[in-house]
Motif scaffolding. Structure first.
Motif: not given
Length: 304
Positions: A28-35, A47-67
């Protein structure tokens, strides 16, 4: 907050490869750290499998300007979440449920924004922070952390809502007209006297437009604000910016707590934590955004 140099952000291509070779991964990808914090808490609690779900602020993903340019999106965290989901949808198809992007609704509806992507889930309110401003959540925080205010959640909301509505419209008009004016702090335009919030709207708007170098467009700007006002829903949580709400709430509470040791609790980052801790799982489960997140996490993978 960007990652330090020794922890490079993952690229979209790396995510694609990861999903192709690790079919059990769900993110799951969120806009910021509070989210991120709110979503992490909710997923782990429901969710019983919650620990296996990654939750990340979008800052941790490289989304280039060209995209971003490819999808006609402006810069910003929200746009990066949208672009990431569009790219993943284009690669895996609309049935791909192992990656979910959570974005704020913002002023998209009153601006006529259209963003169709099966991997995206929008907040029920203008932003994720507005879940913290339910009467129940706010009342819990006030009773436990700020009993000296002697104000009900309804009374606090009634004081904050008119100002938040105007600030939301100013932000929306700036976006609609493409002015590009940078936001300015509201602090010196706000005063609170005996629990009554006073906001010098005219002065704020003048400084905002002047600092943005667009004062000559003030008539056009005011016309656009009024046009958008007619389209704004009555529910204040659909017409308020989360950062503005936290800031204004801090000003309101400081009126009742003059001592420095008490005032520390009214700082924005502390209020966010106090409100977040006042959230209850049962209340979130009844909201569409959280329901959709669980639906996607429990969905079976689409057939190859």
């Amino acid at each position: 907050m960007k990652l330090p140099p020794d922890l490079p952000r993952r690229t979209i291509d790396e995510l694609v490869t990861l999903y192709e070779f690790e079919p059990r991964i769900k993110d799951v990808f969120a806009e910021g750290h509070c989210d991120e914090a709110i979503l992490r808490w909710f997923i782990d609690a429901t969710f019983s499998q919650g620990p296996n779900v990654g939750v990340y602020p979008i800052d941790e993903i490289d989304v280039p300007l060209e995209v971003l340019n490819k999808h006609a999106l402006t810069s910003g965290n929200r746009s990066e979440v949208i672009a990431l989901c569009l790219e993943l949808e284009a690669h895996f198809g609309p049935g791909f449920s192992r990656a979910t992007g959570i974005i704020d609704r913002d002023a998209g509806e009153i601006l006529g924004e259209i963003c169709e992507c099966s991997l995206l889930v929008k907040s029920d309110y203008s932003c994720v922070e507005m879940y913290l401003f339910s009467e129940k959540c706010l009342a819990k925080m006030l009773n436990l952390a700020f009993p000296g205010t002697k104000r009900s959640a309804d009374e606090v909301i009634a004081e904050l809502a008119p100002v938040l509505r105007e600030l939301f419209l100013i932000r929306a008009a700036n976006q609609s007209l493409g002015l590009g004016a940078k936001w300015i702090a509201i602090d010196r335009f706000v005063s609170v006297n005996r629990g009554i919030v006073q906001f010098r709207l005219g002065d704020f708007q003048r400084h905002y437009l002047q600092s943005g170098g667009v004062w000559e467009r003030r008539v056009e700007f005011e016309t656009e604000v009024n046009r958008l006002r007619a389209r704004l829903p009555g529910n204040f949580r659909l017409g308020a910016n989360g950062h503005d709400a936290i800031c204004l709430l801090g000003h309101f509470l400081r009126n009742f707590y003059k001592k420095a040791k008490d005032g520390d609790r009214t700082q924005p980052h502390v209020l966010v934590h106090l409100l977040t801790c006042s959230l209850e799982v049962g209340d979130c489960q009844g909201q569409s955004m959280f329901q959709r997140i669980l639906e996607r996490l429990t969905a079976e993978p689409a057939p190859e």
